[in-house]
Design a protein around this motif. Structure first.
Motif, PDB file in Angstrom:
ATOM      1  N   GLU A 184       0.838  -1.214   0.000  1.00 62.36           N
ATOM      2  CA  GLU A 184       0.000   0.000   0.000  1.00 62.36           C
ATOM      3  C   GLU A 184       0.870   1.260   0.000  1.00 62.36           C
ATOM      4  N   VAL A 185       1.927   1.220   0.826  1.00 62.26           N
ATOM      5  CA  VAL A 185       2.819   2.383   0.907  1.00 62.26           C
ATOM      6  C   VAL A 185       3.446   2.652  -0.461  1.00 62.26           C
ATOM      7  N   LEU A 186       3.896   1.577  -1.128  1.00 64.81           N
ATOM      8  CA  LEU A 186       4.537   1.761  -2.435  1.00 64.81           C
ATOM      9  C   LEU A 186       3.549   2.344  -3.444  1.00 64.81           C
ATOM     10  N   ASP A 187       2.294   1.930  -3.337  1.00 68.24           N
ATOM     11  CA  ASP A 187       1.256   2.492  -4.198  1.00 68.24           C
ATOM     12  C   ASP A 187       1.065   3.980  -3.928  1.00 68.24           C
ATOM     13  N   ILE A 242       7.785  11.676  15.150  1.00 67.07           N
ATOM     14  CA  ILE A 242       6.492  10.979  15.159  1.00 67.07           C
ATOM     15  C   ILE A 242       6.723   9.474  14.948  1.00 67.07           C
ATOM     16  N   THR A 243       7.583   9.158  13.989  1.00 70.76           N
ATOM     17  CA  THR A 243       7.865   7.747  13.673  1.00 70.76           C
ATOM     18  C   THR A 243       8.358   6.998  14.905  1.00 70.76           C
ATOM     19  N   ARG A 244       9.331   7.584  15.599  1.00 68.00           N
ATOM     20  CA  ARG A 244       9.861   6.884  16.776  1.00 68.00           C
ATOM     21  C   ARG A 244       8.779   6.705  17.838  1.00 68.00           C
ATOM     22  N   VAL A 259      16.739   2.377  -3.263  1.00 65.35           N
ATOM     23  CA  VAL A 259      16.148   2.203  -1.929  1.00 65.35           C
ATOM     24  C   VAL A 259      15.695   0.756  -1.838  1.00 65.35           C
ATOM     25  N   LYS A 260      16.025   0.119  -0.720  1.00 63.41           N
ATOM     26  CA  LYS A 260      15.634  -1.279  -0.568  1.00 63.41           C
ATOM     27  C   LYS A 260      14.857  -1.437   0.738  1.00 63.41           C
ATOM     28  N   ILE A 261      13.678  -2.041   0.620  1.00 62.65           N
ATOM     29  CA  ILE A 261      12.881  -2.309   1.823  1.00 62.65           C
ATOM     30  C   ILE A 261      12.941  -3.812   2.032  1.00 62.65           C
ATOM     31  N   ALA A 262      13.225  -4.224   3.255  1.00 62.86           N
ATOM     32  CA  ALA A 262      13.267  -5.667   3.524  1.00 62.86           C
ATOM     33  C   ALA A 262      12.507  -5.939   4.807  1.00 62.86           C
ATOM     34  N   VAL A 292       4.388   4.923   9.729  1.00 62.44           N
ATOM     35  CA  VAL A 292       5.820   4.753  10.016  1.00 62.44           C
ATOM     36  C   VAL A 292       6.571   4.400   8.728  1.00 62.44           C
ATOM     37  N   ILE A 293       6.004   3.434   7.971  1.00 66.50           N
ATOM     38  CA  ILE A 293       6.714   2.987   6.759  1.00 66.50           C
ATOM     39  C   ILE A 293       6.714   4.104   5.706  1.00 66.50           C
ATOM     40  N   ILE A 294       5.602   4.839   5.611  1.00 70.67           N
ATOM     41  CA  ILE A 294       5.570   5.980   4.667  1.00 70.67           C
ATOM     42  C   ILE A 294       6.682   6.974   5.021  1.00 70.67           C
ATOM     43  N   ASN A 295       6.802   7.299   6.299  1.00 71.86           N
ATOM     44  CA  ASN A 295       7.821   8.281   6.692  1.00 71.86           C
ATOM     45  C   ASN A 295       9.224   7.807   6.323  1.00 71.86           C
ATOM     46  N   LEU A 296       9.526   6.540   6.642  1.00 71.56           N
ATOM     47  CA  LEU A 296      10.893   6.062   6.394  1.00 71.56           C
ATOM     48  C   LEU A 296      11.179   5.921   4.899  1.00 71.56           C
TER      49      LEU A 296
END
Ligand code: ADP
Length: 255
Positions: free
Chosen positions: A109-112, A219-221, A165-168, A147-151
């Protein structure tokens, strides 16, 4: 509205007075932000209608100005949302709506959602699941998404065109661990100490990315910790950064 002022007020107040001025500042920010939401939404919807050109055709210059209005308004909306989140965090008001959540669905969803930013930045973004299928996690899916959107948006914003950018995601000791690695500008050793502080933005990024608020990582933390996880990062200036956080499979309230 300048909430940085709270730091300055402290210097002119006696000890007992500090807390109350901070409350007033936080109430004020929360009230002002709530009040700003309605007119900002009205500008957004009306600009969208005009951009759709149903009420009448616009020429290129008119469209250009209108797009700039739309972009600026979007920035104002995200600032107001960040300020509201900060005031909720400061009031200790993070409510979790716990659900069994598939982390990989949230990442998709975030990638979208970030597709336009990613395309415009010309940075390649990959997602991989390491170590077999992931278990569901008991968490708040909207907050996890935030959180994932922010990072991921930071990783994309702070990586020059052509970068990676790599998400794992992987399961690790009762938790799912998510890592966002970029080949971007990195964070200097001196700046690393301040990275989760409210309003901090490194002098380097101010030049090429003037629109940020410096509130995202604070906010993320706070959200990761409220969900029972931990967050950290490693970075080398000029080489890139690696932000990681965990979400426990079974939510347990922090004591
Ligand atoms: P914003 O992105 O709005 O400035 P954040 O709180 O998300 O606010 O980030 C604070 C600062 O941390 C950024 O301005 C930038 O200087 C630095 N930063 C965050 N993520 C990265 C990253 N992936 N690479 C380099 N610098 C980063």
């Amino acid at each position: 509205m300048n909430i940085r002022k709270s730091g300055n007020f402290k210097n002119i107040l006696g000890k007992g007075e500090t807390a109350s001025i901070e409350n007033i500042t936080s109430d004020f920010v929360s009230l002002a932000s709530h009040q700003l939401r309605t007119p900002l939404s009205a500008v957004k919807w009306n600009t969208e209608i005009l951009l759709g050109q149903k009420p009448g055709r616009l020429n290129r210059r008119q469209l250009q100005y209108l797009r700039e209005i739309y972009r600026s308004n979007e920035r104002a909306i995200s600032l107001v949302n960040d300020l509201l989140d900060v005031s909720r965090i400061q009031e200790g008001e993070i409510h979790l709506d716990l659900r069994q959540t598939r982390v990989e669905d949230i990442i998709e969803e975030v990638l979208d959602n970030l597709d336009t930013l990613i395309q415009a930045s010309r940075v390649s973004v990959d997602f991989e699941i390491r170590s077999g299928p992931l278990p569901k996690v008991e968490t708040d899916p909207e907050k996890l998404k935030r959180v994932i959107i922010n990072l991921v948006s930071n990783a994309v914003k702070y990586t020059p065109a052509g970068g990676k950018v790599k998400i794992a995601a992987e399961q690790r000791a009762g938790a799912v661990r998510i890592t966002v690695t970029d080949s971007g500008v990195g964070i200097s050793a001196a700046d690393q100490k301040k990275i989760f502080t409210k309003f901090f933005r490194s002098a380097k990024v101010l030049k090429f990315s003037p629109d940020g608020t410096g509130l995202g990582l604070f906010i993320t933390r706070s959200l990761v910790e409220a969900m029972g996880g931990k967050i950290g990062f490693q970075s080398t200036e000029g080489r890139g950064s690696n932000f990681y956080f965990t979400i426990p499979i079974k939510y347990a309230k922090k004591t």
